[in-house]
Design a protein around this motif. Structure first.
Motif, PDB file in Angstrom:
ATOM      1  N   UNK A  37       0.822  -1.217   0.000  1.00 57.17           N
ATOM      2  CA  UNK A  37       0.000   0.000   0.000  1.00 57.17           C
ATOM      3  C   UNK A  37       0.847   1.255   0.000  1.00 57.17           C
ATOM      4  N   UNK A  38       1.890   1.286   0.809  1.00 59.66           N
ATOM      5  CA  UNK A  38       2.731   2.486   0.891  1.00 59.66           C
ATOM      6  C   UNK A  38       1.897   3.716   1.197  1.00 59.66           C
ATOM      7  N   UNK A  39       2.072   4.751   0.396  1.00 57.65           N
ATOM      8  CA  UNK A  39       1.358   6.015   0.576  1.00 57.65           C
ATOM      9  C   UNK A  39      -0.087   5.929   0.099  1.00 57.65           C
ATOM     10  N   UNK A  40      -0.408   4.917  -0.691  1.00 62.98           N
ATOM     11  CA  UNK A  40      -1.781   4.723  -1.152  1.00 62.98           C
ATOM     12  C   UNK A  40      -2.079   5.266  -2.540  1.00 62.98           C
ATOM     13  N   UNK A  41      -1.076   5.779  -3.228  1.00 62.79           N
ATOM     14  CA  UNK A  41      -1.320   6.344  -4.566  1.00 62.79           C
ATOM     15  C   UNK A  41      -1.863   5.301  -5.542  1.00 62.79           C
ATOM     16  N   UNK A  42      -1.244   4.116  -5.559  1.00 61.67           N
ATOM     17  CA  UNK A  42      -1.685   3.085  -6.493  1.00 61.67           C
ATOM     18  C   UNK A  42      -3.073   2.586  -6.124  1.00 61.67           C
ATOM     19  N   UNK A  43      -3.319   2.379  -4.843  1.00 60.81           N
ATOM     20  CA  UNK A  43      -4.647   1.959  -4.393  1.00 60.81           C
ATOM     21  C   UNK A  43      -5.695   2.973  -4.836  1.00 60.81           C
ATOM     22  N   UNK A  44      -5.396   4.253  -4.656  1.00 63.38           N
ATOM     23  CA  UNK A  44      -6.328   5.307  -5.057  1.00 63.38           C
ATOM     24  C   UNK A  44      -6.605   5.241  -6.562  1.00 63.38           C
ATOM     25  N   UNK A  45      -5.566   4.995  -7.346  1.00 58.40           N
ATOM     26  CA  UNK A  45      -5.737   4.901  -8.795  1.00 58.40           C
ATOM     27  C   UNK A  45      -6.566   3.664  -9.164  1.00 58.40           C
ATOM     28  N   UNK A  46      -6.299   2.555  -8.506  1.00 59.69           N
ATOM     29  CA  UNK A  46      -7.080   1.340  -8.774  1.00 59.69           C
ATOM     30  C   UNK A  46      -8.565   1.570  -8.456  1.00 59.69           C
ATOM     31  N   UNK A  47      -8.858   2.280  -7.369  1.00 57.80           N
ATOM     32  CA  UNK A  47     -10.259   2.597  -7.029  1.00 57.80           C
ATOM     33  C   UNK A  47     -10.922   3.388  -8.149  1.00 57.80           C
ATOM     34  N   UNK A  48     -10.145   4.273  -8.748  1.00 55.56           N
ATOM     35  CA  UNK A  48     -10.691   5.137  -9.795  1.00 55.56           C
ATOM     36  C   UNK A  48     -10.932   4.379 -11.096  1.00 55.56           C
ATOM     37  N   UNK A  49      -9.994   3.530 -11.500  1.00 53.12           N
ATOM     38  CA  UNK A  49     -10.126   2.856 -12.798  1.00 53.12           C
ATOM     39  C   UNK A  49     -10.932   1.571 -12.730  1.00 53.12           C
ATOM     40  N   UNK A  50     -11.124   1.027 -11.517  1.00 52.29           N
ATOM     41  CA  UNK A  50     -11.889  -0.212 -11.344  1.00 52.29           C
ATOM     42  C   UNK A  50     -12.918  -0.032 -10.218  1.00 52.29           C
ATOM     43  N   UNK A  51     -13.843   0.914 -10.393  1.00 52.10           N
ATOM     44  CA  UNK A  51     -14.756   1.263  -9.300  1.00 52.10           C
ATOM     45  C   UNK A  51     -15.710   0.152  -8.878  1.00 52.10           C
ATOM     46  N   UNK A  52     -15.941  -0.820  -9.743  1.00 54.80           N
ATOM     47  CA  UNK A  52     -16.880  -1.894  -9.426  1.00 54.80           C
ATOM     48  C   UNK A  52     -16.198  -3.155  -8.898  1.00 54.80           C
ATOM     49  N   UNK A  53     -14.909  -3.096  -8.678  1.00 55.23           N
ATOM     50  CA  UNK A  53     -14.165  -4.262  -8.187  1.00 55.23           C
ATOM     51  C   UNK A  53     -13.764  -4.044  -6.729  1.00 55.23           C
ATOM     52  N   UNK A  54     -13.797  -5.118  -5.981  1.00 50.78           N
ATOM     53  CA  UNK A  54     -13.281  -5.072  -4.618  1.00 50.78           C
ATOM     54  C   UNK A  54     -11.760  -5.109  -4.699  1.00 50.78           C
ATOM     55  N   UNK A  55     -11.101  -4.244  -3.953  1.00 54.01           N
ATOM     56  CA  UNK A  55      -9.643  -4.159  -3.962  1.00 54.01           C
ATOM     57  C   UNK A  55      -9.137  -4.520  -2.572  1.00 54.01           C
ATOM     58  N   UNK A  56      -8.435  -5.645  -2.496  1.00 49.29           N
ATOM     59  CA  UNK A  56      -7.824  -6.067  -1.233  1.00 49.29           C
ATOM     60  C   UNK A  56      -6.376  -5.583  -1.234  1.00 49.29           C
ATOM     61  N   UNK A  57      -5.880  -5.241  -0.065  1.00 48.51           N
ATOM     62  CA  UNK A  57      -4.547  -4.662   0.064  1.00 48.51           C
ATOM     63  C   UNK A  57      -3.773  -5.394   1.156  1.00 48.51           C
ATOM     64  N   UNK A  58      -2.504  -5.681   0.865  1.00 49.84           N
ATOM     65  CA  UNK A  58      -1.610  -6.271   1.862  1.00 49.84           C
ATOM     66  C   UNK A  58      -0.440  -5.318   2.078  1.00 49.84           C
ATOM     67  N   UNK A  59      -0.150  -5.033   3.348  1.00 44.51           N
ATOM     68  CA  UNK A  59       1.059  -4.292   3.702  1.00 44.51           C
ATOM     69  C   UNK A  59       1.384  -4.553   5.167  1.00 44.51           C
ATOM     70  N   UNK A  60       2.658  -4.327   5.500  1.00 39.82           N
ATOM     71  CA  UNK A  60       3.102  -4.579   6.875  1.00 39.82           C
ATOM     72  C   UNK A  60       2.427  -3.652   7.870  1.00 39.82           C
ATOM     73  N   UNK A  61       2.252  -2.398   7.485  1.00 42.03           N
ATOM     74  CA  UNK A  61       1.635  -1.400   8.363  1.00 42.03           C
ATOM     75  C   UNK A  61       0.749  -0.481   7.535  1.00 42.03           C
ATOM     76  N   UNK A  62      -0.215   0.112   8.190  1.00 45.01           N
ATOM     77  CA  UNK A  62      -1.103   1.082   7.547  1.00 45.01           C
ATOM     78  C   UNK A  62      -0.515   2.464   7.804  1.00 45.01           C
ATOM     79  N   UNK A  63       0.080   3.036   6.765  1.00 44.98           N
ATOM     80  CA  UNK A  63       0.683   4.358   6.918  1.00 44.98           C
ATOM     81  C   UNK A  63       0.469   5.209   5.664  1.00 44.98           C
ATOM     82  N   UNK A  64      -0.679   5.032   5.046  1.00 43.80           N
ATOM     83  CA  UNK A  64      -0.964   5.761   3.814  1.00 43.80           C
ATOM     84  C   UNK A  64      -1.594   7.123   4.120  1.00 43.80           C
ATOM     85  N   UNK A  65      -1.746   7.905   3.065  1.00 41.52           N
ATOM     86  CA  UNK A  65      -2.444   9.182   3.173  1.00 41.52           C
ATOM     87  C   UNK A  65      -3.881   8.890   3.601  1.00 41.52           C
ATOM     88  N   UNK A  66      -4.447   9.687   4.502  1.00 36.25           N
ATOM     89  CA  UNK A  66      -5.802   9.406   4.997  1.00 36.25           C
ATOM     90  C   UNK A  66      -6.868   9.245   3.910  1.00 36.25           C
TER      91      UNK A  66
END
Length: 158
Positions: A37-66
């Motif tokens: 996940x990191x800062x969350x930029x890629x996750x945010x982009x995936x939400x935008x381009x695939x709005x009807x898909x569930x997006x699961x995320x794996x990371x060691x810690x949650x430290x992304x932009x709110x």
């Protein structure tokens, strides 16, 4: 190439690769997996381009932009190996995965990607796509968009 130019090239390749992959899986059912996940930029982009898909995320810690925090039910916090094993046990089948784990030490990152590849294979839907910043093993490497240098981002079909 300066570090800034290299980062811009990586971000552009990542965006173009994900956009291309989203088009490729349009008719393939399944969710999306974001590994790192990191800062969350890629996750945010995936939400935008695939709005009807569930997006699961794996990371060691949650430290992304709110603004880029995944729902609690979709964030698997911890080391990738047990999280991928858990998803496999749940019968998860992803149509698209984005692999973005890395410490910046190439040899370590390549070894980790090789170690995690069989676990990732267990959760990919047949015919699914993986967009990766690291070389993976056990998948069929395919050619991505022409706009991306072959060594910048890698594309695999499960």
């Amino acid at each position: 190439m300066s570090r800034l130019d290299s980062m811009l090239r990586r971000f552009t390749a990542q965006r173009d690769g994900l956009n291309w992959a989203a088009e490729q899986i349009a008719e393939l059912p399944g969710d999306v997996l974001d590994l790192g996940l990191g800062n969350g930029r890629t996750y945010d982009h995936l939400r935008e381009i695939l709005p009807d898909r569930r997006i699961r995320v794996i990371d060691r810690v949650l430290q992304c932009h709110p603004s880029c925090t995944p729902p609690a039910k979709d964030f698997l916090e911890g080391e990738a190996e047990p999280m991928l094993q858990r998803l496999a046990e749940l019968g998860a089948q992803f149509a698209l995965a984005h692999y973005d784990f890395g410490s910046g030490i190439k040899a370590d990152d390549v070894a980790e990607a090789a170690r995690l590849s069989p676990l990732l294979a267990q959760v990919m839907r047949p015919g699914g796509l993986i967009v990766s910043g690291q070389p993976l093993v056990g998948f069929k490497q395919i050619t991505g968009p022409d706009t991306i240098a072959p060594d910048r981002y890698l594309f695999y079909r499960s």
